[in-house]
Design an enzyme around this catalytic site. Structure first.
Site, PDB file in Angstrom:
ATOM      1  N   ARG A 121       0.819  -0.846   0.153  1.00 22.47           N
ATOM      2  CA  ARG A 121       0.378   0.325   0.360  1.00 22.47           C
ATOM      3  C   ARG A 121       1.062   1.066  -0.196  1.00 22.47           C
ATOM      4  O   ARG A 121       1.579   1.184   0.691  1.00 22.47           O
ATOM      5  CB  ARG A 121      -1.027   0.367   1.260  1.00 22.47           C
ATOM      6  CG  ARG A 121      -1.545   0.871   1.292  1.00 22.47           C
ATOM      7  CD  ARG A 121      -2.452   1.333   0.323  1.00 22.47           C
ATOM      8  NE  ARG A 121      -3.968   2.756   0.471  1.00 22.47           N
ATOM      9  CZ  ARG A 121      -3.041   4.031   0.002  1.00 22.47           C
ATOM     10  NH1 ARG A 121      -2.456   3.933  -0.404  1.00 22.47           N
ATOM     11  NH2 ARG A 121      -4.213   4.625   0.616  1.00 22.47           N
ATOM     12  N   HIS A 124       1.935   6.999   1.466  1.00 26.52           N
ATOM     13  CA  HIS A 124       0.994   8.219   2.265  1.00 26.52           C
ATOM     14  C   HIS A 124       0.574   8.920   3.139  1.00 26.52           C
ATOM     15  O   HIS A 124       1.161   7.716   4.569  1.00 26.52           O
ATOM     16  CB  HIS A 124      -0.383   7.726   1.133  1.00 26.52           C
ATOM     17  CG  HIS A 124      -0.951   6.292   2.094  1.00 26.52           C
ATOM     18  ND1 HIS A 124      -0.615   4.882   2.327  1.00 26.52           N
ATOM     19  CD2 HIS A 124      -1.712   6.393   3.289  1.00 26.52           C
ATOM     20  CE1 HIS A 124      -1.313   4.217   3.315  1.00 26.52           C
ATOM     21  NE2 HIS A 124      -1.805   5.589   4.098  1.00 26.52           N
ATOM     22  N   HIS A 126      -3.026  11.085   5.396  1.00 30.79           N
ATOM     23  CA  HIS A 126      -4.318  11.635   5.012  1.00 30.79           C
ATOM     24  C   HIS A 126      -4.419  12.327   6.031  1.00 30.79           C
ATOM     25  O   HIS A 126      -4.104  12.472   7.431  1.00 30.79           O
ATOM     26  CB  HIS A 126      -5.089  10.238   4.850  1.00 30.79           C
ATOM     27  CG  HIS A 126      -4.927   9.788   5.623  1.00 30.79           C
ATOM     28  ND1 HIS A 126      -4.782   9.003   6.760  1.00 30.79           N
ATOM     29  CD2 HIS A 126      -4.341   7.939   4.726  1.00 30.79           C
ATOM     30  CE1 HIS A 126      -4.141   7.698   6.969  1.00 30.79           C
ATOM     31  NE2 HIS A 126      -3.885   7.022   5.396  1.00 30.79           N
ATOM     32  N   GLU A 130      -5.991   6.726  11.433  1.00 32.36           N
ATOM     33  CA  GLU A 130      -5.078   5.625  11.402  1.00 32.36           C
ATOM     34  C   GLU A 130      -4.910   4.835  12.428  1.00 32.36           C
ATOM     35  O   GLU A 130      -4.407   4.305  12.877  1.00 32.36           O
ATOM     36  CB  GLU A 130      -4.792   5.349  10.189  1.00 32.36           C
ATOM     37  CG  GLU A 130      -4.710   3.713   9.459  1.00 32.36           C
ATOM     38  CD  GLU A 130      -3.851   3.404   8.141  1.00 32.36           C
ATOM     39  OE1 GLU A 130      -4.194   4.582   7.361  1.00 32.36           O
ATOM     40  OE2 GLU A 130      -3.501   2.510   7.540  1.00 32.36           O
ATOM     41  N   HIS A 169       3.028   7.135   6.079  1.00 31.13           N
ATOM     42  CA  HIS A 169       3.580   5.826   6.116  1.00 31.13           C
ATOM     43  C   HIS A 169       3.182   4.663   5.071  1.00 31.13           C
ATOM     44  O   HIS A 169       2.976   5.441   3.963  1.00 31.13           O
ATOM     45  CB  HIS A 169       2.164   5.536   7.431  1.00 31.13           C
ATOM     46  CG  HIS A 169       0.943   5.975   6.728  1.00 31.13           C
ATOM     47  ND1 HIS A 169       0.390   6.327   7.507  1.00 31.13           N
ATOM     48  CD2 HIS A 169      -0.185   5.177   6.414  1.00 31.13           C
ATOM     49  CE1 HIS A 169      -1.353   7.030   6.635  1.00 31.13           C
ATOM     50  NE2 HIS A 169      -1.171   5.213   6.952  1.00 31.13           N
ATOM     51  N   GLU A 192     -10.777   5.701   1.927  1.00 29.10           N
ATOM     52  CA  GLU A 192      -9.211   5.619   1.060  1.00 29.10           C
ATOM     53  C   GLU A 192      -9.142   5.365  -0.300  1.00 29.10           C
ATOM     54  O   GLU A 192      -7.838   4.584  -0.934  1.00 29.10           O
ATOM     55  CB  GLU A 192      -9.215   3.478   1.966  1.00 29.10           C
ATOM     56  CG  GLU A 192      -7.557   2.732   1.402  1.00 29.10           C
ATOM     57  CD  GLU A 192      -6.864   3.566   3.349  1.00 29.10           C
ATOM     58  OE1 GLU A 192      -7.044   3.660   3.930  1.00 29.10           O
ATOM     59  OE2 GLU A 192      -5.733   3.195   1.909  1.00 29.10           O
TER      60      GLU A 192
HETATM   61 MN    MN Z   1      -3.375   5.195   5.669  1.00 32.47          MN
END
Ligand code: MN
Ligand code: MN
Length: 414
Positions: A121, A124, A126, A130, A169, A192
């Site tokens: 993943r 990124h 946000h 999380e 992360h 997401e």
């Molecule tokens: Mn994340």
């Protein structure tokens, strides 16, 4: 003059009303007008001759035939990942339930993600914090704090992580078969599919600026991908210790870990009927906006009647079959059924209980947008109120009240 026909009609209506009223105004059947299949005198009142989908309806016995104590119109408290579209890419997939499809869930949104071995993943960050629970396999997580201190850890089933809002992360599936987990954002609208991606920023920055920023020739970045990666297949990473060494710099390590083993933590309550485990900012220091409980219950057991004064509850069902009853003023009472992969939601201060109605172990976790877990137990409260007064409310023998349980978050036997 009243006709014979009018008299008969009045008598018939009166007789029906009297019988129904007698049933309604009784123990376990309180409402007027009476509700529930038990009050349906005509068998045709409960059949469903119309179009139906038995596979779906069969999962919701409490919706098809609610207990006669259910009443009113509480907002729907059930959702599921099982019917949420998966965004599949090489390296894994994700699906989500946000407030846009689950209106009651304004404090928490949920994401279910799978990463293959080596699946990444993308790096990124946000707007929301999380929190995540590992349901399968092994995953490597990385994060950097605001003092430039890096953290990397490998997590397994039952482990959780927490990244404060804005902390950058990455997540990567490890051997032998990658991982699956559930992410909870501390904002019901968070998605997401709309995160700040490292590739997006690189691609959309003039090469001359990249060259100045990193102190290298612009050509260094000539082969960047032209689209973001989001999830992509990478190589299965090497030993944790080597990666940790490569990441560590002058700033050192953060003071508290960003991961925690909720599944193997000491229960706050454990009986032969089940156990309650808790992770909040008391034992998982970094988790300042999410408190969590992991509940494990044997068949027939009851997560006792309680409520939470400081936050809504967002639940994810891991295994087993559950039935939850939720109570609000009105009165409004809703009973719903939950299967693995389903999500439940209870507003702050709404009374609720969860029963294991299957014949296997039930397990679910619940998260709350708060630093500290809080709960009020109905039994605990009433046991520690004046016994005579409680007895007068319920028309019961005051002597029985001293036998009621008062030992915290509890699973009652079946
Ligand atoms: Mn994340
Ligand atoms: Mn609860």
């Amino acid at each position: 003059m009243i006709s014979r026909r009018e008299v008969l009609a009045a008598t018939a209506a009166g007789a029906v009303m009297t019988a129904a009223t007698a049933r309604a105004a009784s123990f376990g059947n309180p409402d007027e007008p009476p509700q529930g299949a038990i009050n349906a005198k005509n068998p045709g009142s409960v059949t469903d001759p119309g179009p139906q989908n038995p596979a779906v309806a069969g999962q919701f016995p409490s919706a098809v035939s609610p207990p006669p104590t259910d009443v009113g119109s509480l907002q729907m408290d059930w959702a599921s990942f099982n019917n949420s579209p998966r965004r599949i890419q090489d390296g894994g997939w994700a699906r989500q339930v946000t407030q846009s499809t689950f209106p009651i869930s304004d404090t928490i949104s949920g994401v279910n993600m799978r990463l293959s071995a080596g699946g990444i993943r993308e790096l990124h960050w946000h707007q929301a914090a999380e929190w995540a629970f590992m349901t399968y396999g092994n995953c490597r997580v990385t994060v950097l704090d605001t003092n430039g201190r890096p953290y990397v850890a490998d997590v397994k089933e039952g482990d959780i992580w927490y990244f404060p809002a804005g902390y950058p992360h990455s997540l990567q599936g490890l051997g032998p078969d990658g991982c699956e987990f559930v992410i909870c954002f501390d904002n019901g609208a968070a998605s997401e599919f709309n995160t700040l991606l490292v590739t997006d920023w690189f691609i959309h920055t003039p090469p001359s600026v990249l060259a100045k920023n990193f102190g290298v020739p612009a050509e260094t970045f000539a082969k960047m991908p032209l689209h973001d990666l989001w999830i992509f297949q990478g190589k299965v990473p090497g030993e944790l210790s080597a990666v940790k060494k490569a990441m560590t710099g002058k700033a050192g390590a953060p003071p508290y870990p960003f991961t925690f083993s909720l599944g193997s933590s000491a229960p706050v309550s454990e009986t032969k009927s089940g156990k309650v485990q808790i992770a909040d900012s008391n034992n998982f220091k970094v988790s300042t906006t999410i408190a969590a409980t992991l509940i494990t219950m044997q068949p027939g057991a009851l997560r006792q009647m309680h409520w939470h004064p400081n936050a809504d509850e967002w639940q994810y069902y891991i295994k087993g079959k559950a039935r939850m009853g939720v109570f609000d003023t009105g009165p409004n009472v809703l009973t719903m059924d939950f299967s693995p992969g389903d999500i439940g939601y209870v507003k702050r201060n709404f009374g609720h209980y969860v029963e294991n109605v299957g014949n296997t172990e039930l397990q679910f976790f619940a998260v709350f947008r708060t630093a500290q877990y809080e709960e009020i137990s109905l039994s605990d409260w009433l046991k520690h109120s004046p016994p005579e007064m409680v007895a007068e409310h319920l028309n019961i023998d005051p002597a029985t009240i001293s036998e009621w349980p008062d030992d915290g978050p509890l699973i009652r036997p079946g």
